[in-house]
Design an enzyme around this catalytic site. Sequence first.
Site, PDB file in Angstrom:
ATOM      1  N   ARG A  32      -5.559  -5.079   7.179  1.00 10.39           N
ATOM      2  CA  ARG A  32      -5.077  -3.948   6.364  1.00 10.39           C
ATOM      3  C   ARG A  32      -5.871  -2.673   6.638  1.00 10.39           C
ATOM      4  O   ARG A  32      -6.100  -1.877   5.721  1.00 10.39           O
ATOM      5  CB  ARG A  32      -5.175  -4.253   4.861  1.00 10.39           C
ATOM      6  CG  ARG A  32      -4.267  -5.324   4.364  1.00 10.39           C
ATOM      7  CD  ARG A  32      -2.914  -4.763   3.967  1.00 10.39           C
ATOM      8  NE  ARG A  32      -1.998  -5.847   3.749  1.00 10.39           N
ATOM      9  CZ  ARG A  32      -1.735  -6.373   2.552  1.00 10.39           C
ATOM     10  NH1 ARG A  32      -2.295  -5.896   1.494  1.00 10.39           N
ATOM     11  NH2 ARG A  32      -0.898  -7.362   2.453  1.00 10.39           N
ATOM     12  N   ARG A  36      -4.360   1.600   1.761  1.00  6.17           N
ATOM     13  CA  ARG A  36      -4.532   2.557   0.665  1.00  6.17           C
ATOM     14  C   ARG A  36      -5.949   3.098   0.474  1.00  6.17           C
ATOM     15  O   ARG A  36      -6.138   4.069  -0.237  1.00  6.17           O
ATOM     16  CB  ARG A  36      -4.045   1.918  -0.640  1.00  6.17           C
ATOM     17  CG  ARG A  36      -2.542   1.877  -0.719  1.00  6.17           C
ATOM     18  CD  ARG A  36      -2.071   0.914  -1.763  1.00  6.17           C
ATOM     19  NE  ARG A  36      -2.503  -0.433  -1.422  1.00  6.17           N
ATOM     20  CZ  ARG A  36      -2.290  -1.488  -2.181  1.00  6.17           C
ATOM     21  NH1 ARG A  36      -1.688  -1.358  -3.339  1.00  6.17           N
ATOM     22  NH2 ARG A  36      -2.693  -2.678  -1.785  1.00  6.17           N
ATOM     23  N   ARG A  45       2.084   7.965   1.991  1.00  7.26           N
ATOM     24  CA  ARG A  45       2.782   7.128   0.996  1.00  7.26           C
ATOM     25  C   ARG A  45       3.283   7.947  -0.202  1.00  7.26           C
ATOM     26  O   ARG A  45       4.227   7.537  -0.870  1.00  7.26           O
ATOM     27  CB  ARG A  45       1.881   5.981   0.543  1.00  7.26           C
ATOM     28  CG  ARG A  45       1.815   4.838   1.525  1.00  7.26           C
ATOM     29  CD  ARG A  45       3.062   3.950   1.495  1.00  7.26           C
ATOM     30  NE  ARG A  45       3.075   3.108   0.311  1.00  7.26           N
ATOM     31  CZ  ARG A  45       3.905   3.222  -0.685  1.00  7.26           C
ATOM     32  NH1 ARG A  45       4.823   4.165  -0.674  1.00  7.26           N
ATOM     33  NH2 ARG A  45       3.835   2.405  -1.721  1.00  7.26           N
ATOM     34  N   TYR A 158       7.476 -16.906  -0.501  1.00  3.41           N
ATOM     35  CA  TYR A 158       7.939 -15.639  -1.095  1.00  3.41           C
ATOM     36  C   TYR A 158       9.448 -15.697  -1.383  1.00  3.41           C
ATOM     37  O   TYR A 158       9.914 -15.202  -2.411  1.00  3.41           O
ATOM     38  CB  TYR A 158       7.670 -14.454  -0.161  1.00  3.41           C
ATOM     39  CG  TYR A 158       6.284 -13.861  -0.300  1.00  3.41           C
ATOM     40  CD1 TYR A 158       5.870 -13.279  -1.498  1.00  3.41           C
ATOM     41  CD2 TYR A 158       5.393 -13.858   0.762  1.00  3.41           C
ATOM     42  CE1 TYR A 158       4.599 -12.723  -1.636  1.00  3.41           C
ATOM     43  CE2 TYR A 158       4.127 -13.309   0.636  1.00  3.41           C
ATOM     44  CZ  TYR A 158       3.733 -12.744  -0.563  1.00  3.41           C
ATOM     45  OH  TYR A 158       2.490 -12.196  -0.691  1.00  3.41           O
TER      46      TYR A 158
HETATM   47  O1  CP3 Z   1      -3.327  -4.812   8.613  1.00  2.00           O
HETATM   48  C1  CP3 Z   1      -2.719  -3.733   8.766  1.00  2.00           C
HETATM   49  O2  CP3 Z   1      -3.252  -2.622   8.704  1.00  2.00           O
HETATM   50  C2  CP3 Z   1      -1.248  -3.792   9.123  1.00  2.00           C
HETATM   51  C3  CP3 Z   1      -0.372  -3.727   8.019  1.00  2.00           C
HETATM   52  C4  CP3 Z   1      -0.102  -4.915   7.120  1.00  2.00           C
HETATM   53  C5  CP3 Z   1       0.443  -4.742   5.836  1.00  2.00           C
HETATM   54  N1  CP3 Z   1       0.774  -5.954   5.341  1.00  2.00           N
HETATM   55  C6  CP3 Z   1       0.636  -3.434   5.182  1.00  2.00           C
HETATM   56  C7  CP3 Z   1       0.707  -3.380   3.705  1.00  2.00           C
HETATM   57  C8  CP3 Z   1      -0.170  -6.296   7.369  1.00  2.00           C
HETATM   58  C9  CP3 Z   1      -0.758  -7.054   8.562  1.00  2.00           C
HETATM   59  C10 CP3 Z   1       0.401  -6.936   6.236  1.00  2.00           C
HETATM   60  C11 CP3 Z   1       0.571  -8.385   6.137  1.00  2.00           C
HETATM   61  C12 CP3 Z   1       0.932  -8.977   4.843  1.00  2.00           C
HETATM   62  N2  CP3 Z   1       1.822  -8.508   3.919  1.00  2.00           N
HETATM   63  C13 CP3 Z   1       0.465 -10.235   4.387  1.00  2.00           C
HETATM   64  C14 CP3 Z   1      -0.460 -11.120   5.163  1.00  2.00           C
HETATM   65  C15 CP3 Z   1      -1.875 -10.728   4.956  1.00  2.00           C
HETATM   66  C16 CP3 Z   1      -2.388 -11.116   3.619  1.00  2.00           C
HETATM   67  O3  CP3 Z   1      -2.685 -10.195   2.843  1.00  2.00           O
HETATM   68  O4  CP3 Z   1      -2.511 -12.304   3.378  1.00  2.00           O
HETATM   69  C17 CP3 Z   1       1.034 -10.475   3.137  1.00  2.00           C
HETATM   70  C18 CP3 Z   1       0.797 -11.683   2.259  1.00  2.00           C
HETATM   71  C19 CP3 Z   1       1.899  -9.389   2.856  1.00  2.00           C
HETATM   72  C20 CP3 Z   1       2.766  -9.206   1.668  1.00  2.00           C
HETATM   73  C21 CP3 Z   1       2.329  -8.037   0.911  1.00  2.00           C
HETATM   74  N3  CP3 Z   1       2.549  -6.736   1.305  1.00  2.00           N
HETATM   75  C22 CP3 Z   1       1.643  -8.026  -0.312  1.00  2.00           C
HETATM   76  C23 CP3 Z   1       1.192  -9.243  -1.077  1.00  2.00           C
HETATM   77  C24 CP3 Z   1       1.460  -6.691  -0.664  1.00  2.00           C
HETATM   78  C25 CP3 Z   1       0.898  -6.163  -1.940  1.00  2.00           C
HETATM   79  C26 CP3 Z   1      -0.533  -6.416  -2.030  1.00  2.00           C
HETATM   80  C27 CP3 Z   1      -1.245  -5.149  -2.176  1.00  2.00           C
HETATM   81  O5  CP3 Z   1      -2.295  -5.026  -1.540  1.00  2.00           O
HETATM   82  O6  CP3 Z   1      -0.750  -4.297  -2.971  1.00  2.00           O
HETATM   83  C28 CP3 Z   1       1.990  -5.899   0.387  1.00  2.00           C
HETATM   84  C29 CP3 Z   1       1.977  -4.429   0.449  1.00  2.00           C
HETATM   85  C30 CP3 Z   1       1.301  -3.807   1.605  1.00  2.00           C
HETATM   86  N4  CP3 Z   1       1.435  -4.218   2.899  1.00  2.00           N
HETATM   87  C31 CP3 Z   1       0.470  -2.658   1.555  1.00  2.00           C
HETATM   88  C32 CP3 Z   1       0.095  -2.384   2.870  1.00  2.00           C
HETATM   89  C33 CP3 Z   1      -0.746  -1.244   3.364  1.00  2.00           C
HETATM   90  C34 CP3 Z   1       0.117  -1.850   0.324  1.00  2.00           C
HETATM   91  C35 CP3 Z   1       1.323  -1.342  -0.360  1.00  2.00           C
HETATM   92  C36 CP3 Z   1       1.505   0.140  -0.413  1.00  2.00           C
HETATM   93  O7  CP3 Z   1       1.188   0.893   0.527  1.00  2.00           O
HETATM   94  O8  CP3 Z   1       2.028   0.556  -1.449  1.00  2.00           O
END
Ligand code: CP3
Length: 356
Positions: A32, A36, A45, A158
């Site tokens: 990630r 954020r 965003r 999911y």
């Molecule tokens: O790593 C990176 O920089 C690449 C981007 C990336 C995102 N999601 C962007 C994101 C990657 C590799 C993911 C993978 C992802 N997404 C996973 C596997 C990794 C892990 O965390 O186990 C999972 C389970 C998801 C599903 C997901 N997407 C969740 C559970 C959430 C919400 C959690 C949170 O942190 O709020 C997201 C949202 C998400 N995906 C964000 C980002 C930057 C934040 C949301 C936003 O910008 O509003």
Amino acid sequence: MEQTEFPPLKNDFILKAAKGEPVERIPIWIMRQAGRYLPEFQEIRSKHDFFSVCQTPALASEVTLQPIKRFDLDASIIFSDILVIPQAMGLTVEMVPGTGPVLPQPIKDPTDLVRLVQPNVEKDLKYVGDAITLTRHKLEGKVPLIGFTGAAWTLMSYMIQGGGSSTMTKAREWLYKYPEDSHKLLQLITNVIIDYLVMQVKAGAQLLQVFESHSDFLNDELFENYSFKYLKEISEKVRQRLKEENIPEVPMIAFPKGATMNSLEILAKSKTYEVLGLDWTVDPIEARKRFGSDIVLQGNLDPCALYASEQEIIDRSRNMAMMFGKTRYIANLGHGIQPNTPIASVTALIKGIHSI
Ligand code: CP3
């Protein structure tokens, strides 16, 4: 777009490390890393919703490059989400601020499986490929670009649960109540994942990470039957397809977050992935002892350790890297970076790792 047309690579530490070759410095990237905690990400965003960023190659590419411009990282990871696959299979996925992903019409029981469509990945997920190709050009060879996917069990959970959960009981129920239909669903998802990863490599991905983020819900029996089986198929079929199409293989990373030590050992010793990602609960010394000398390990600082003082972060990251050792190691956190992490903590982490 052929890979040979991309700018030449200037930093190949992570590719060397993934192949088990010695490196002058330990490569580091952060799960990630485009997220954020970066004000420039928040800025984008505030103007665009989450999936619009994913679906617009110019925006996805810009966000991917943000952490590369700011920090001395050794890899980039394409900005997207694992839930683009359930979307392509016909389910609605919303990203709700403060809650995370929500699937308002989840798969309730096996009769619901008819709602799923078999996507044409090259067409329906073309926007990810386009973002990858554009990013490879914009990176100018600075660091390699990682492509990724969710693994089958994580995506299935999911799709059934309808969002995040601390128990995933609806999804786990399926494994006992409908074992055959669970395999049917996992196979449908696996087929899409394979097409998706091959497409990403064709578009320019130089490494692939497969996130089995929900391994923590599975005991050894369930992991072997419902996760490992498909992780293995993904790795084998992706390599086979690349070979058939005369495309050079890329190293593959499996990240089964929360898997038990037994499950991790089975995955490591199967040699289906070059790299095994570890979460922060796994002891580096124990991991090296149990998982064999061939496997490359990735991880695993607790993301919350980035709330310690900068000096302590440097000390902890150095200490971690020394326990894993300089070869066959890729430094990372043990899970995604927290949204309110101080920027200076990230600099300290990278400084600590690169000081070895
Ligand atoms: O790593 C990176 O920089 C690449 C981007 C990336 C995102 N999601 C962007 C994101 C990657 C590799 C993911 C993978 C992802 N997404 C996973 C596997 C990794 C892990 O965390 O186990 C999972 C389970 C998801 C599903 C997901 N997407 C969740 C559970 C959430 C919400 C959690 C949170 O942190 O709020 C997201 C949202 C998400 N995906 C964000 C980002 C930057 C934040 C949301 C936003 O910008 O509003």
